[in-house]
Enzyme design. Structure first.
Site, PDB file in Angstrom:
ATOM      1  N   TYR A 134     157.038 128.648  -0.094  1.00  0.00           N
ATOM      2  CA  TYR A 134     155.577 129.048   0.191  1.00  0.00           C
ATOM      3  C   TYR A 134     154.678 127.939  -0.206  1.00  0.00           C
ATOM      4  O   TYR A 134     153.534 127.954   0.467  1.00  0.00           O
ATOM      5  CB  TYR A 134     155.233 130.327  -0.050  1.00  0.00           C
ATOM      6  CG  TYR A 134     156.059 131.307   0.995  1.00  0.00           C
ATOM      7  CD1 TYR A 134     155.650 131.442   2.508  1.00  0.00           C
ATOM      8  CD2 TYR A 134     157.066 132.004   0.388  1.00  0.00           C
ATOM      9  CE1 TYR A 134     156.288 132.169   3.156  1.00  0.00           C
ATOM     10  CE2 TYR A 134     157.793 132.724   1.181  1.00  0.00           C
ATOM     11  CZ  TYR A 134     157.614 133.063   2.545  1.00  0.00           C
ATOM     12  OH  TYR A 134     158.265 133.626   3.516  1.00  0.00           O
ATOM     13  N   PHE A 191     155.084 143.886  -1.463  1.00  0.00           N
ATOM     14  CA  PHE A 191     154.787 144.371  -0.194  1.00  0.00           C
ATOM     15  C   PHE A 191     155.394 143.550   1.025  1.00  0.00           C
ATOM     16  O   PHE A 191     155.938 142.370   0.669  1.00  0.00           O
ATOM     17  CB  PHE A 191     153.423 144.353   0.086  1.00  0.00           C
ATOM     18  CG  PHE A 191     152.566 143.139  -0.365  1.00  0.00           C
ATOM     19  CD1 PHE A 191     152.390 142.421   0.594  1.00  0.00           C
ATOM     20  CD2 PHE A 191     151.949 142.716  -1.695  1.00  0.00           C
ATOM     21  CE1 PHE A 191     151.562 141.091   0.229  1.00  0.00           C
ATOM     22  CE2 PHE A 191     151.414 141.970  -2.250  1.00  0.00           C
ATOM     23  CZ  PHE A 191     151.232 140.907  -1.210  1.00  0.00           C
TER      24      PHE A 191
END
Length: 402
Positions: free
Chosen positions: A123, A402
């Site tokens: 990322y 999450f």
């Protein structure tokens, strides 16, 4: 036929979950495919298609995150970014990341995005900075505290789930506005976070719920009966406390549970239990990355949080994926509040947007990023000044994936 991308619809929920299972090499249990339904915001999920086949996608959860000095603020919690096996190296991830970030900017939604990375090498390419650590901690049962440590006189007790959950939810809401990195939770998120069916236990016990008037803990146990006696493993799922005495009391309770040989948990990088112990070396610790943070709109994101000290610097920011962030910005902080505006002045510091994301929550020092050649100082003293301004009173921590 070329790849296409579109926003998903509610009827895509089960299809998307099967894709996530496939991408993470998990077996699909059709009986439980619907368990994500309450978390699936279809209008905030993108799917990439090869013809009619869903081969990739990613979503956003609409959450609040506690930011330094201001408490809970809206954040785009990026989740379930996946590519089906057999379709990698086709630009699918690029399509998803671009759709998410450009959509947030064009719609003037959350100026800040955050995620947990399944692989740490991915990322940074999309402007996310390694922002927060978590601590893997193990402590032997019955480890002694230092003599000065107070656990108070309030009773610590266990309660059944139905009785405990309303209390836990209330306590969490009292604690999270003061803990940088903690997220809001609705009922669906609570159910997902503490789901407790047999398939979720992985050989451990059902959850047990520990209550203190100003805190709580949730744990499981793996039984380990040895010839010299039981050495069960106690795994803490969550521990939250409003003050130091409640924190110590909850730890003391968990360390003293009968039959247990060791307590294990994932916790904040600056968890103070190490300093409660009479022998600090009993606490074995290892750190790893948790949150990665991305500034969607540099000016709005930097103005959203508060800062430790005043500073006036010009930043030269590079951002290939989100070109509206590129260029020079004057960041002026007075009384903890920042104003960020475009400027033509010469820069004091030059960096990629990734560095700003890494420093944003106060868990990564800009001076460290300078030593790593990710931030370049053009004016003497500017790096140290801005690095200090970004710091918080405590290390940021996100207690949930999450």
């Amino acid at each position: 036929m070329g790849l296409t991308i579109r926003t998903l619809v509610p009827d895509d929920s089960a299809r998307f979950q099967r894709l996530v299972n496939a991408a993470f090499l998990s077996d699909v249990d059709e009986e439980h495919v619907g368990r994500w339904h309450g978390l699936f915001e279809a209008e905030r999920h993108h799917g990439v298609f090869d013809g009619d086949e869903l081969i990739g996608g990613g979503g956003i959860q609409s959450r609040e995150m506690t930011l330094p000095g201001v408490g809970p603020q809206a954040v785009a919690a990026v989740t379930s970014v996946v590519v089906r096996p057999g379709h990698r190296r086709r630009g699918v991830l690029n399509m998803v990341m671009r759709a998410q970030l450009h959509g947030l900017h064009e719609q003037a939604r959350e100026p800040l995005a955050a995620l947990w990375a399944s692989e740490a090498a991915i990322y940074g390419r999309y402007g996310y900075g390694y922002a927060v650590d978590f601590l893997r901690l193990s402590v032997p049962a019955r480890a002694e505290f230092l003599p000065h440590v107070s656990v108070g006189d309030e009773r610590v007790r266990e309660a059944p789930r139905q009785q405990a959950m309303p209390v836990i939810k209330e306590l969490y809401e009292r604690v999270r506005p003061h803990r940088t990195g903690w997220l809001s939770r609705d009922d669906a998120m609570w159910e997902y976070r503490l789901r407790d069916e047999e398939r979720d236990r992985h050989g451990r016990s059902a959850y047990r719920y520990v209550l203190h008037p100003r805190g709580y803990a949730v744990y499981r146990v793996t039984q380990d009966w040895q010839e010299r006696g039981p050495r069960h493993q106690l795994y803490v799922r969550e521990l939250a406390a409003e003050d130091a005495v409640a924190f110590a009391a909850l730890y003391r309770y968990l360390l003293d549970v009968d039959l247990v040989g060791e307590l294990q948990l994932f916790t904040a990088a600056d968890d103070p239990v190490v300093h409660l112990l009479a022998d600090s070396r009993l606490a074995l610790r290892s750190r790893a990355d948790s949150l990665w943070v991305r500034l969607v709109d540099v000016d709005r994101a930097l103005a959203l949080r508060r800062y430790q000290s005043d500073v006036d610097v010009v930043l030269e920011v590079s951002d290939e994926l989100c070109p509206w962030n590129a260029g020079t910005w004057r960041m002026t902080v007075k009384g903890g509040e920042a104003v960020v505006r475009r400027t033509s002045d010469a820069p004091d510091l030059a960096m990629d947007v990734r560095a700003l994301g890494a420093a944003y929550l106060g868990g990564t020092r800009l001076t460290v990023l300078g030593a790593a050649q990710a931030v370049h100082e053009r004016s003497a003293g500017a790096l140290a000044a801005l690095s200090h301004a970004f710091l918080g009173d405590r290390e940021p921590h996100c207690p949930e994936v999450f």
